[in-house]
Write an enzyme that holds these catalytic residues in place. Structure first.
Site, mmCIF file in Angstrom:
data_model
loop_
_atom_site.group_PDB
_atom_site.id
_atom_site.type_symbol
_atom_site.label_atom_id
_atom_site.label_comp_id
_atom_site.label_asym_id
_atom_site.label_seq_id
_atom_site.Cartn_x
_atom_site.Cartn_y
_atom_site.Cartn_z
ATOM 1 N N SER A 29 47.271 47.592 39.925
ATOM 2 C CA SER A 29 48.131 48.756 40.207
ATOM 3 C C SER A 29 49.570 48.591 39.720
ATOM 4 O O SER A 29 50.136 49.561 39.185
ATOM 5 C CB SER A 29 48.111 49.062 41.709
ATOM 6 O OG SER A 29 46.805 49.413 42.087
ATOM 7 N N LYS A 78 42.422 49.181 54.405
ATOM 8 C CA LYS A 78 42.147 50.618 54.221
ATOM 9 C C LYS A 78 41.789 51.322 55.534
ATOM 10 O O LYS A 78 42.201 52.454 55.773
ATOM 11 C CB LYS A 78 41.026 50.818 53.203
ATOM 12 C CG LYS A 78 41.442 50.467 51.775
ATOM 13 C CD LYS A 78 40.307 50.754 50.811
ATOM 14 C CE LYS A 78 40.722 50.458 49.386
ATOM 15 N NZ LYS A 78 39.705 50.845 48.402
ATOM 16 N N ASN A 99 43.511 54.777 50.830
ATOM 17 C CA ASN A 99 43.981 53.882 49.752
ATOM 18 C C ASN A 99 45.337 54.304 49.191
ATOM 19 O O ASN A 99 45.806 53.723 48.221
ATOM 20 C CB ASN A 99 42.936 53.778 48.631
ATOM 21 C CG ASN A 99 42.881 55.026 47.767
ATOM 22 O OD1 ASN A 99 43.351 56.085 48.159
ATOM 23 N ND2 ASN A 99 42.297 54.899 46.583
ATOM 24 N N ASP A 114 40.001 57.708 45.618
ATOM 25 C CA ASP A 114 38.883 57.145 44.826
ATOM 26 C C ASP A 114 37.881 58.214 44.396
ATOM 27 O O ASP A 114 37.503 58.299 43.229
ATOM 28 C CB ASP A 114 38.145 56.062 45.626
ATOM 29 C CG ASP A 114 38.812 54.703 45.473
ATOM 30 O OD1 ASP A 114 39.541 54.497 44.488
ATOM 31 O OD2 ASP A 114 38.582 53.839 46.354
ATOM 32 N N ALA A 143 33.421 52.355 47.732
ATOM 33 C CA ALA A 143 33.600 53.243 46.575
ATOM 34 C C ALA A 143 32.510 54.308 46.550
ATOM 35 O O ALA A 143 32.777 55.487 46.294
ATOM 36 C CB ALA A 143 33.584 52.417 45.292
ATOM 37 N N ASN A 163 20.291 52.664 47.925
ATOM 38 C CA ASN A 163 21.038 51.439 48.231
ATOM 39 C C ASN A 163 20.122 50.367 48.779
ATOM 40 O O ASN A 163 19.105 50.659 49.402
ATOM 41 C CB ASN A 163 22.133 51.743 49.266
ATOM 42 C CG ASN A 163 23.096 50.583 49.437
ATOM 43 O OD1 ASN A 163 23.678 50.125 48.448
ATOM 44 N ND2 ASN A 163 23.258 50.083 50.649
ATOM 45 N N ARG A 164 20.496 49.117 48.516
ATOM 46 C CA ARG A 164 19.718 47.973 48.995
ATOM 47 C C ARG A 164 19.537 48.029 50.507
ATOM 48 O O ARG A 164 18.424 47.893 51.007
ATOM 49 C CB ARG A 164 20.440 46.677 48.580
ATOM 50 C CG ARG A 164 19.831 45.417 49.126
ATOM 51 C CD ARG A 164 20.594 44.207 48.647
ATOM 52 N NE ARG A 164 21.986 44.174 49.132
ATOM 53 C CZ ARG A 164 22.842 43.208 48.874
ATOM 54 N NH1 ARG A 164 22.492 42.193 48.102
ATOM 55 N NH2 ARG A 164 24.065 43.248 49.360
ATOM 56 N N PRO A 166 19.264 50.065 53.801
ATOM 57 C CA PRO A 166 19.048 51.459 54.194
ATOM 58 C C PRO A 166 20.071 51.974 55.206
ATOM 59 O O PRO A 166 20.446 53.154 55.164
ATOM 60 C CB PRO A 166 17.639 51.448 54.809
ATOM 61 C CG PRO A 166 17.070 50.092 54.577
ATOM 62 C CD PRO A 166 18.135 49.187 54.064
ATOM 63 N N TYR A 226 34.550 48.245 36.254
ATOM 64 C CA TYR A 226 35.494 48.295 35.127
ATOM 65 C C TYR A 226 35.809 46.917 34.556
ATOM 66 O O TYR A 226 36.547 46.796 33.569
ATOM 67 C CB TYR A 226 36.797 49.003 35.528
ATOM 68 C CG TYR A 226 37.520 48.378 36.687
ATOM 69 C CD1 TYR A 226 38.347 47.284 36.525
ATOM 70 C CD2 TYR A 226 37.354 48.888 37.975
ATOM 71 C CE1 TYR A 226 38.998 46.705 37.593
ATOM 72 C CE2 TYR A 226 37.992 48.323 39.050
ATOM 73 C CZ TYR A 226 38.811 47.237 38.857
ATOM 74 O OH TYR A 226 39.442 46.666 39.937
ATOM 75 N N GLY A 247 34.009 52.554 34.140
ATOM 76 C CA GLY A 247 34.853 52.582 35.337
ATOM 77 C C GLY A 247 36.341 52.764 35.083
ATOM 78 O O GLY A 247 37.103 53.031 36.016
HETATM 79 P P1 NAP Z 1 31.442 47.199 48.573
HETATM 80 O O1 NAP Z 1 32.024 48.084 49.603
HETATM 81 O O2 NAP Z 1 31.382 45.730 48.811
HETATM 82 O O3 NAP Z 1 29.951 47.732 48.241
HETATM 83 C C1 NAP Z 1 29.104 46.994 47.384
HETATM 84 C C2 NAP Z 1 27.846 47.801 47.107
HETATM 85 O O4 NAP Z 1 27.036 47.050 46.154
HETATM 86 C C3 NAP Z 1 26.939 48.009 48.330
HETATM 87 O O5 NAP Z 1 26.255 49.232 48.185
HETATM 88 C C4 NAP Z 1 25.962 46.830 48.219
HETATM 89 O O6 NAP Z 1 24.735 47.075 48.844
HETATM 90 C C5 NAP Z 1 25.751 46.781 46.719
HETATM 91 N N1 NAP Z 1 25.305 45.470 46.261
HETATM 92 C C6 NAP Z 1 26.035 44.335 46.193
HETATM 93 N N2 NAP Z 1 25.271 43.326 45.717
HETATM 94 C C7 NAP Z 1 24.034 43.839 45.494
HETATM 95 C C8 NAP Z 1 22.815 43.300 44.997
HETATM 96 N N3 NAP Z 1 22.702 42.012 44.625
HETATM 97 N N4 NAP Z 1 21.742 44.115 44.902
HETATM 98 C C9 NAP Z 1 21.825 45.431 45.266
HETATM 99 N N5 NAP Z 1 22.958 45.997 45.741
HETATM 100 C C10 NAP Z 1 24.064 45.209 45.850
HETATM 101 O O7 NAP Z 1 32.232 47.340 47.179
HETATM 102 P P2 NAP Z 1 33.044 48.605 46.623
HETATM 103 O O8 NAP Z 1 34.467 48.481 46.984
HETATM 104 O O9 NAP Z 1 32.317 49.827 47.001
HETATM 105 O O10 NAP Z 1 32.966 48.348 45.031
HETATM 106 C C11 NAP Z 1 31.729 48.439 44.335
HETATM 107 C C12 NAP Z 1 32.009 48.302 42.823
HETATM 108 O O11 NAP Z 1 32.809 49.387 42.403
HETATM 109 C C13 NAP Z 1 32.777 47.037 42.433
HETATM 110 O O12 NAP Z 1 32.277 46.574 41.195
HETATM 111 C C14 NAP Z 1 34.195 47.532 42.246
HETATM 112 O O13 NAP Z 1 34.932 46.777 41.312
HETATM 113 C C15 NAP Z 1 33.938 48.920 41.683
HETATM 114 N N6 NAP Z 1 35.034 49.861 41.956
HETATM 115 C C16 NAP Z 1 35.547 50.532 40.894
HETATM 116 C C17 NAP Z 1 36.561 51.444 41.114
HETATM 117 C C18 NAP Z 1 37.134 52.183 39.938
HETATM 118 O O14 NAP Z 1 38.206 52.791 40.103
HETATM 119 N N7 NAP Z 1 36.486 52.179 38.787
HETATM 120 C C19 NAP Z 1 37.057 51.681 42.406
HETATM 121 C C20 NAP Z 1 36.492 50.981 43.479
HETATM 122 C C21 NAP Z 1 35.469 50.066 43.232
HETATM 123 P P3 NAP Z 1 24.522 46.773 50.436
HETATM 124 O O15 NAP Z 1 25.025 47.983 51.182
HETATM 125 O O16 NAP Z 1 23.060 46.588 50.539
HETATM 126 O O17 NAP Z 1 25.307 45.520 50.734
#
Ligand code: NAP
Length: 283
Positions: A29, A78, A99, A114, A143, A163-164, A166, A226, A247
């Site tokens: 940021s 957050k 955020n 977001d 996200a 999602n993994r 449920p 990203y 991303g």
């Molecule tokens: P988070 O809250 O930790 O959520 C992670 C998600 O990924 C959950 O749905 C989790 O499933 C799933 N997951 C993780 N490992 C897995 C695996 N081995 N197999 C299947 N599912 C798996 O993370 P977040 O903040 O939402 O971020 C998620 C991604 O988005 C990250 O890569 C982050 O960098 C990216 N992101 C990008 C932006 C952007 O502006 N482009 C903004 C925010 C985030 P479970 O529910 O089963 O644990």
């Protein structure tokens, strides 16, 4: 503007925005927002402040006392900031996650940029208005929930959350009236496929969240990962002729919404994208 030029231009009138969280030193940021301030030649600066969980109220008090004009909020604050602001948007109330804090007179208002950033990236980069579309969102974390909520507000026709876990899928699906929990085999029937898991992220689970044989050429495939900018999912999608978006767009557009809330000015998107690209190349 050179580094020395930027420093020399900081004076008593300079306005301050900042990101708070822990860890925060890795945050992209500061480079995105300082590039935006420099591109528009406005007298603002953006810093990163490490603030531990449990200290969100103190940080908001400091924002008020010090006259900080904008805050970005990252993990683990957050949820805490969502409960501590004077007023919150509907998205923040539904998601329980904030955020971005902006001032409205004497009030500190909590936003979540977001989901809006994701939808804005679809519109501005691909000319895609998701209203009326059938969408699959893979993932149900922070996200994914913001994206499900924003897509629901954008008037998608149908949304399936895959999602993994449920239980998390059910929480995410409850954020949009059009959403249900489903499985990957529904993907061929949707228009837009979104990866909002950390699969494919550098240091995260490797590979693609979608078996390549479930992708179709009519799909618009969005991966919000990203780092790296190109992912196995995006490569598989391109191979069969599907439209893709990575991303970077969401990252820049969520920052652009914050920038516009704080400054009241249109965000210089090109300068912000360039700052992210340079930061990622240096990482
Ligand atoms: P988070 O809250 O930790 O959520 C992670 C998600 O990924 C959950 O749905 C989790 O499933 C799933 N997951 C993780 N490992 C897995 C695996 N081995 N197999 C299947 N599912 C798996 O993370 P977040 O903040 O939402 O971020 C998620 C991604 O988005 C990250 O890569 C982050 O960098 C990216 N992101 C990008 C932006 C952007 O502006 N482009 C903004 C925010 C985030 P479970 O529910 O089963 O644990």
């Amino acid at each position: 503007m050179s580094g020395v030029g930027s420093l020399l231009s900081i004076r008593g009138t300079t306005r301050l925005a900042a990101v708070i969280g822990d860890p925060v030193r890795h945050s992209r940021s500061p480079s995105i927002h300082n590039a935006a301030f420099a591109a528009l030649g406005i007298d603002w600066v953006y810093l990163a402040f490490p603030v531990a969980g449990g200290q969100g109220h103190d940080a908001l008090r400091a924002m008020r006392t010090l006259g900080i004009d904008g805050l970005s909020v990252t993990m683990p604050l957050k949820g805490e900031i969502a409960g501590a602001v004077d007023r919150r948007t509907e998205a923040v109330a539904r998601l329980g996650a904030c955020n971005c804090v902006a001032r409205d007179g004497n009030e500190l208002v909590g936003h979540n940029t977001d989901g809006g950033g994701f939808v804005a990236a679809l519109k501005s980069e691909l000319g895609c208005d998701p209203s009326g579309s059938r969408v699959a969102v893979i993932g149900a974390g922070g996200a994914a929930r913001a994206i499900v909520h924003a897509l629901g507000q954008s008037g998608v026709d149908h949304l399936v959350v895959v999602n993994r876990s449920p239980d998390n899928a059910a929480v995410a699906a409850a954020l949009a009236p059009q959403a249900v929990v489903g499985s990957l085999d529904l993907l061929p029937d949707v228009d837009i496929v979104v990866n909002a898991t950390s699969i494919g992220m550098e240091g995260g689970p490797p590979g693609s969240p979608v078996p390549a044989d479930l992708l179709r050429s009519h799909h618009l495939v969005a991966d919000i990962v990203y780092q790296p900018l190109d992912t196995p999912l995006l490569r598989d999608a391109r191979l069969i002729g599907a439209q893709t978006i990575g991303g970077l767009g969401m990252l820049v557009h969520q920052a652009a919404i914050a920038f516009e809330l704080w400054t009241g000015l249109a965000a210089p998107l090109d300068a912000m994208s360039e700052a992210v690209r340079i930061g990622l190349a240096d990482a």
